[in-house]
Design an enzyme around this catalytic site. Structure first.
Site, PDB file in Angstrom:
ATOM      1  N   ASN A  39      -2.890   4.566  16.413  1.00  0.00           N
ATOM      2  CA  ASN A  39      -4.001   4.010  15.579  1.00  0.00           C
ATOM      3  C   ASN A  39      -4.381   2.720  15.829  1.00  0.00           C
ATOM      4  O   ASN A  39      -3.481   1.726  15.673  1.00  0.00           O
ATOM      5  CB  ASN A  39      -3.631   4.487  14.068  1.00  0.00           C
ATOM      6  CG  ASN A  39      -3.285   5.491  13.967  1.00  0.00           C
ATOM      7  OD1 ASN A  39      -4.102   6.666  14.169  1.00  0.00           O
ATOM      8  ND2 ASN A  39      -1.938   5.859  13.438  1.00  0.00           N
ATOM      9  N   GLY A  99       6.580  -2.184   5.859  1.00  0.00           N
ATOM     10  CA  GLY A  99       8.243  -2.545   5.891  1.00  0.00           C
ATOM     11  C   GLY A  99       9.139  -1.836   6.456  1.00  0.00           C
ATOM     12  O   GLY A  99       9.098  -0.724   6.983  1.00  0.00           O
ATOM     13  N   GLU A 100      10.456  -2.388   6.500  1.00  0.00           N
ATOM     14  CA  GLU A 100      11.553  -1.831   6.996  1.00  0.00           C
ATOM     15  C   GLU A 100      12.409  -1.196   6.040  1.00  0.00           C
ATOM     16  O   GLU A 100      13.205  -2.051   5.545  1.00  0.00           O
ATOM     17  CB  GLU A 100      12.269  -2.505   8.095  1.00  0.00           C
ATOM     18  CG  GLU A 100      13.653  -2.171   8.720  1.00  0.00           C
ATOM     19  CD  GLU A 100      13.624  -0.751   9.175  1.00  0.00           C
ATOM     20  OE1 GLU A 100      12.651  -0.299   9.896  1.00  0.00           O
ATOM     21  OE2 GLU A 100      14.576  -0.137   8.791  1.00  0.00           O
ATOM     22  N   GLU A 143       0.792  -1.159   0.230  1.00  0.00           N
ATOM     23  CA  GLU A 143      -0.064   0.044   0.054  1.00  0.00           C
ATOM     24  C   GLU A 143       0.810   1.177   0.326  1.00  0.00           C
ATOM     25  O   GLU A 143       2.070   1.216   0.426  1.00  0.00           O
ATOM     26  CB  GLU A 143      -0.872  -0.044   1.211  1.00  0.00           C
ATOM     27  CG  GLU A 143      -2.046  -0.969   1.262  1.00  0.00           C
ATOM     28  CD  GLU A 143      -2.624  -1.230   2.444  1.00  0.00           C
ATOM     29  OE1 GLU A 143      -4.066  -1.444   2.567  1.00  0.00           O
ATOM     30  OE2 GLU A 143      -2.226  -1.236   3.444  1.00  0.00           O
ATOM     31  N   CYS A 183       6.956  -5.651  15.474  1.00  0.00           N
ATOM     32  CA  CYS A 183       6.568  -4.556  16.629  1.00  0.00           C
ATOM     33  C   CYS A 183       5.058  -4.910  17.013  1.00  0.00           C
ATOM     34  O   CYS A 183       4.236  -5.226  16.224  1.00  0.00           O
ATOM     35  CB  CYS A 183       6.716  -3.235  15.883  1.00  0.00           C
ATOM     36  SG  CYS A 183       8.188  -2.505  15.529  1.00  0.00           S
ATOM     37  N   CYS A 243       1.680  -2.973  15.675  1.00  0.00           N
ATOM     38  CA  CYS A 243       1.851  -2.607  14.336  1.00  0.00           C
ATOM     39  C   CYS A 243       1.145  -3.730  13.202  1.00  0.00           C
ATOM     40  O   CYS A 243       1.438  -4.663  13.534  1.00  0.00           O
ATOM     41  CB  CYS A 243       3.024  -2.222  13.604  1.00  0.00           C
ATOM     42  SG  CYS A 243       3.293  -1.820  11.825  1.00  0.00           S
ATOM     43  N   SER A 258      12.219   6.103   7.579  1.00  0.00           N
ATOM     44  CA  SER A 258      11.999   5.925   8.972  1.00  0.00           C
ATOM     45  C   SER A 258      12.418   4.383   9.136  1.00  0.00           C
ATOM     46  O   SER A 258      12.088   3.613   8.572  1.00  0.00           O
ATOM     47  CB  SER A 258      10.427   5.900   8.999  1.00  0.00           C
ATOM     48  OG  SER A 258      10.255   5.631  10.216  1.00  0.00           O
ATOM     49  N   SER A 270      12.104   5.102  14.830  1.00  0.00           N
ATOM     50  CA  SER A 270      10.994   4.675  15.814  1.00  0.00           C
ATOM     51  C   SER A 270      11.485   4.471  17.023  1.00  0.00           C
ATOM     52  O   SER A 270      12.162   3.298  17.122  1.00  0.00           O
ATOM     53  CB  SER A 270      10.121   3.566  14.960  1.00  0.00           C
ATOM     54  OG  SER A 270       9.813   4.035  13.743  1.00  0.00           O
ATOM     55  N   LEU A 271      11.320   5.133  17.953  1.00  0.00           N
ATOM     56  CA  LEU A 271      11.901   5.031  19.384  1.00  0.00           C
ATOM     57  C   LEU A 271      10.976   4.285  20.151  1.00  0.00           C
ATOM     58  O   LEU A 271      11.191   2.910  20.763  1.00  0.00           O
ATOM     59  CB  LEU A 271      12.190   6.220  20.018  1.00  0.00           C
ATOM     60  CG  LEU A 271      13.021   6.329  21.209  1.00  0.00           C
ATOM     61  CD1 LEU A 271      14.351   5.803  21.226  1.00  0.00           C
ATOM     62  CD2 LEU A 271      13.341   7.643  21.817  1.00  0.00           C
ATOM     63  N   HIS A 272       9.755   4.934  20.602  1.00  0.00           N
ATOM     64  CA  HIS A 272       8.752   4.451  21.043  1.00  0.00           C
ATOM     65  C   HIS A 272       8.802   3.948  22.718  1.00  0.00           C
ATOM     66  O   HIS A 272       7.998   3.603  23.562  1.00  0.00           O
ATOM     67  CB  HIS A 272       8.032   3.060  20.477  1.00  0.00           C
ATOM     68  CG  HIS A 272       7.780   3.485  19.012  1.00  0.00           C
ATOM     69  ND1 HIS A 272       7.068   4.535  18.850  1.00  0.00           N
ATOM     70  CD2 HIS A 272       7.866   2.759  17.772  1.00  0.00           C
ATOM     71  CE1 HIS A 272       7.218   4.643  17.255  1.00  0.00           C
ATOM     72  NE2 HIS A 272       7.583   3.396  16.970  1.00  0.00           N
ATOM     73  N   CYS A 323       3.208   8.460   1.600  1.00  0.00           N
ATOM     74  CA  CYS A 323       3.545   7.388   2.545  1.00  0.00           C
ATOM     75  C   CYS A 323       3.695   6.259   1.645  1.00  0.00           C
ATOM     76  O   CYS A 323       2.823   5.750   1.181  1.00  0.00           O
ATOM     77  CB  CYS A 323       2.608   7.366   3.832  1.00  0.00           C
ATOM     78  SG  CYS A 323       3.230   5.937   4.949  1.00  0.00           S
ATOM     79  N   CYS A 375      -0.749   5.490  10.082  1.00  0.00           N
ATOM     80  CA  CYS A 375       0.482   4.662  10.652  1.00  0.00           C
ATOM     81  C   CYS A 375      -0.050   3.648  11.054  1.00  0.00           C
ATOM     82  O   CYS A 375      -0.541   3.438  12.207  1.00  0.00           O
ATOM     83  CB  CYS A 375       1.359   5.636  11.430  1.00  0.00           C
ATOM     84  SG  CYS A 375       2.049   6.951  11.162  1.00  0.00           S
TER      85      CYS A 375
HETATM   86  N1  SAH Z   1       9.791   0.250   9.597  1.00  0.00           N
HETATM   87  C1  SAH Z   1       9.748   1.653   9.799  1.00  0.00           C
HETATM   88  C2  SAH Z   1       8.626   2.191   9.055  1.00  0.00           C
HETATM   89  C3  SAH Z   1       7.260   1.852  10.103  1.00  0.00           C
HETATM   90  S1  SAH Z   1       5.625   2.679   9.873  1.00  0.00           S
HETATM   91  C4  SAH Z   1       9.728   2.177  11.140  1.00  0.00           C
HETATM   92  O1  SAH Z   1       9.655   1.258  12.096  1.00  0.00           O
HETATM   93  O2  SAH Z   1      10.213   3.175  11.548  1.00  0.00           O
HETATM   94  C5  SAH Z   1       6.081   4.297  10.556  1.00  0.00           C
HETATM   95  C6  SAH Z   1       5.789   4.521  11.752  1.00  0.00           C
HETATM   96  O3  SAH Z   1       4.461   4.281  12.149  1.00  0.00           O
HETATM   97  C7  SAH Z   1       6.942   3.834  12.758  1.00  0.00           C
HETATM   98  O4  SAH Z   1       7.353   4.747  13.502  1.00  0.00           O
HETATM   99  C8  SAH Z   1       5.830   2.759  13.451  1.00  0.00           C
HETATM  100  O5  SAH Z   1       6.349   2.190  14.781  1.00  0.00           O
HETATM  101  C9  SAH Z   1       4.515   3.469  13.604  1.00  0.00           C
HETATM  102  N2  SAH Z   1       3.525   2.690  13.892  1.00  0.00           N
HETATM  103  C10 SAH Z   1       3.163   1.511  13.640  1.00  0.00           C
HETATM  104  N3  SAH Z   1       2.077   1.039  13.949  1.00  0.00           N
HETATM  105  C11 SAH Z   1       1.507   2.203  14.607  1.00  0.00           C
HETATM  106  C12 SAH Z   1       0.120   2.323  15.065  1.00  0.00           C
HETATM  107  N4  SAH Z   1      -0.788   1.154  15.350  1.00  0.00           N
HETATM  108  N5  SAH Z   1      -0.221   3.493  15.406  1.00  0.00           N
HETATM  109  C13 SAH Z   1       0.780   4.606  15.324  1.00  0.00           C
HETATM  110  N6  SAH Z   1       2.042   4.271  14.772  1.00  0.00           N
HETATM  111  C14 SAH Z   1       2.349   3.119  14.488  1.00  0.00           C
END
Ligand code: SAH
Length: 362
Positions: free
Chosen positions: A294, A163-164, A96, A120, A123, A195, A218-220, A109, A336
């Site tokens: 989300n 994807g990464e 997508e 993750c 996700c 990202s 992506s730290l989180h 995007c 996202c």
């Molecule tokens: N693999 C890459 C791109 C991923 S998508 C990465 O990890 O950075 C882009 C961002 O959306 C990342 O920061 C990811 O962690 C975040 N993301 C994933 N699932 C999500 C969700 N359900 N709600 C909000 N952000 C999310």
């Protein structure tokens, strides 16, 4: 197999590789530059539109090549104008892209892989597992097709779809150079954001190669144990190793990193988390982008404004910029982490990711 699947495609080819192709066809080198511009800059839909090429060459190209190879499977428009595209590749995979129009910019995007190996916990793409890497052509074509479909110039590209990107490094970098090339899509390099979940060796490589694109991480979580519990990549590269690579990047590139931080209710927004963020991010040239979670049906929730207030209050004292990402395209699951192609899902997917992903080749 139809011939659509067997002919090579021109979208995503570098000028150098087109020169080699044209040389083999007995054509002068300058034709490669003309074709490159028709494909990437003018984004023609047929070889016939390449008006400065002799008719015989146009016919020969049409016989031997396709411009691109993605089929638009579905196109969904959100009430806020966001458009989500589902593409089918010639390998019969689905992935997508999301078009996000705003007043002063049009962001796309895009996906770099079909599915994702990183698991993750929050996700949706992770549920699919990893299927394949996209080719450079498939990465570039997402932008060209969306620009053609909307008639809008894309100003910003973010590798935040499926994807990464750093696990498909060379193709993502090649595609990004075609995006930023003034003879290609002519999108400013700093408006192309890659990202990464934190594939540490690739952050060093990206720095050493002085890539002109923007970097987001992506730290989180601001603690290793918490990060490990939601992001299996932290088992392979610790938070300390990640922050070392981030320091190396900002020090050498003199550029700012964006750290993404998805807010997960009762998981990562305590006072301790906020203080942890201030402590690890303050020494860096960076920006913190808070992302409201989300819903992906994976058991996590978005914290209410009330719950998040103490976290925000502490962060207010931080010496770095903090932004809150707007939610776009929620009604069509285009936000996202919601990208997930149901088409290829056959097995019942687990509610939680229980197993660790397979080892990651870096
Ligand atoms: N693999 C890459 C791109 C991923 S998508 C990465 O990890 O950075 C882009 C961002 O959306 C990342 O920061 C990811 O962690 C975040 N993301 C994933 N699932 C999500 C969700 N359900 N709600 C909000 N952000 C999310």
């Amino acid at each position: 197999m139809s011939d659509v699947q067997t002919k090579p495609v021109l979208i995503g080819k570098t000028q150098q590789s087109l020169r080699e192709i044209l040389q083999e066809m007995g054509q002068p080198a300058y034709r490669a530059n003309q074709i490159y511009k028709w494909v990437h800059h003018h984004q023609v839909k047929s070889f016939d539109e390449m008006s400065n090429l002799p008719k015989t060459l146009r016919a020969e190209l049409a016989e031997k090549f396709h411009l691109g190879n993605l089929t638009m499977a579905t196109r969904e428009v959100s009430t806020d104008g966001t458009i989500k595209y589902l593409w089918k590749t010639t390998g019969n995979h689905f992935m997508e892209s999301v078009f996000i129009p705003e007043e002063r910019r049009n962001t796309i995007c895009i996906s770099s892989q079909v599915g994702c190996a990183l698991g993750c916990a929050f996700c949706a793409t992770a549920k699919m597992g990893f299927l394949v890497n996209l080719t450079c052509s498939e990465i570039v074509e997402q932008v060209i097709r969306v620009q053609q479909d909307t008639g809008e110039k894309i100003t910003n590209v973010v590798f935040m779809g499926m994807g990464e990107p750093f696990l498909n490094y060379s193709r993502v970098i090649q595609a990004s150079h075609i995006f930023s090339d003034p003879e290609g899509l002519a999108i400013a390099a700093k408006k192309i954001t890659i990202s990464t979940v934190g594939v540490v060796p690739r952050i060093y490589q990206f720095t050493d190669e002085s890539q002109p694109f923007s970097l987001a991480i992506s730290l989180h979580a601001s603690r290793q144990d918490l990060r490990q519990s939601i992001m299996p990549i932290a088992d392979k590269f610790s938070l300390d190793q990640l922050m070392d690579s981030a320091r190396y990047y900002t020090f050498n590139s003199k550029k700012r990193i964006t750290f993404e931080y998805v807010l997960l209710e009762d998981i990562n927004h305590s006072a301790k988390d906020a203080k942890g963020l201030i402590s690890i991010l303050s020494p860096l040239k960076c920006k913190l982008n808070l992302i409201p979670f989300n819903d992906t049906g994976l058991g996590f929730r978005t914290p209410s404004a009330e719950k998040i207030k103490p976290f925000y209050d502490i962060l207010e004292g931080a010496p770095f910029t903090i932004t809150l990402r707007k939610n776009r395209g929620n009604d069509i699951s285009a936000a996202c982490g919601q990208l997930y192609s149901k088409e290829k899902m056959t097995e019942k997917t687990p509610r939680f990711i229980k197993s660790r992903p397979t080892p990651i080749a870096t």
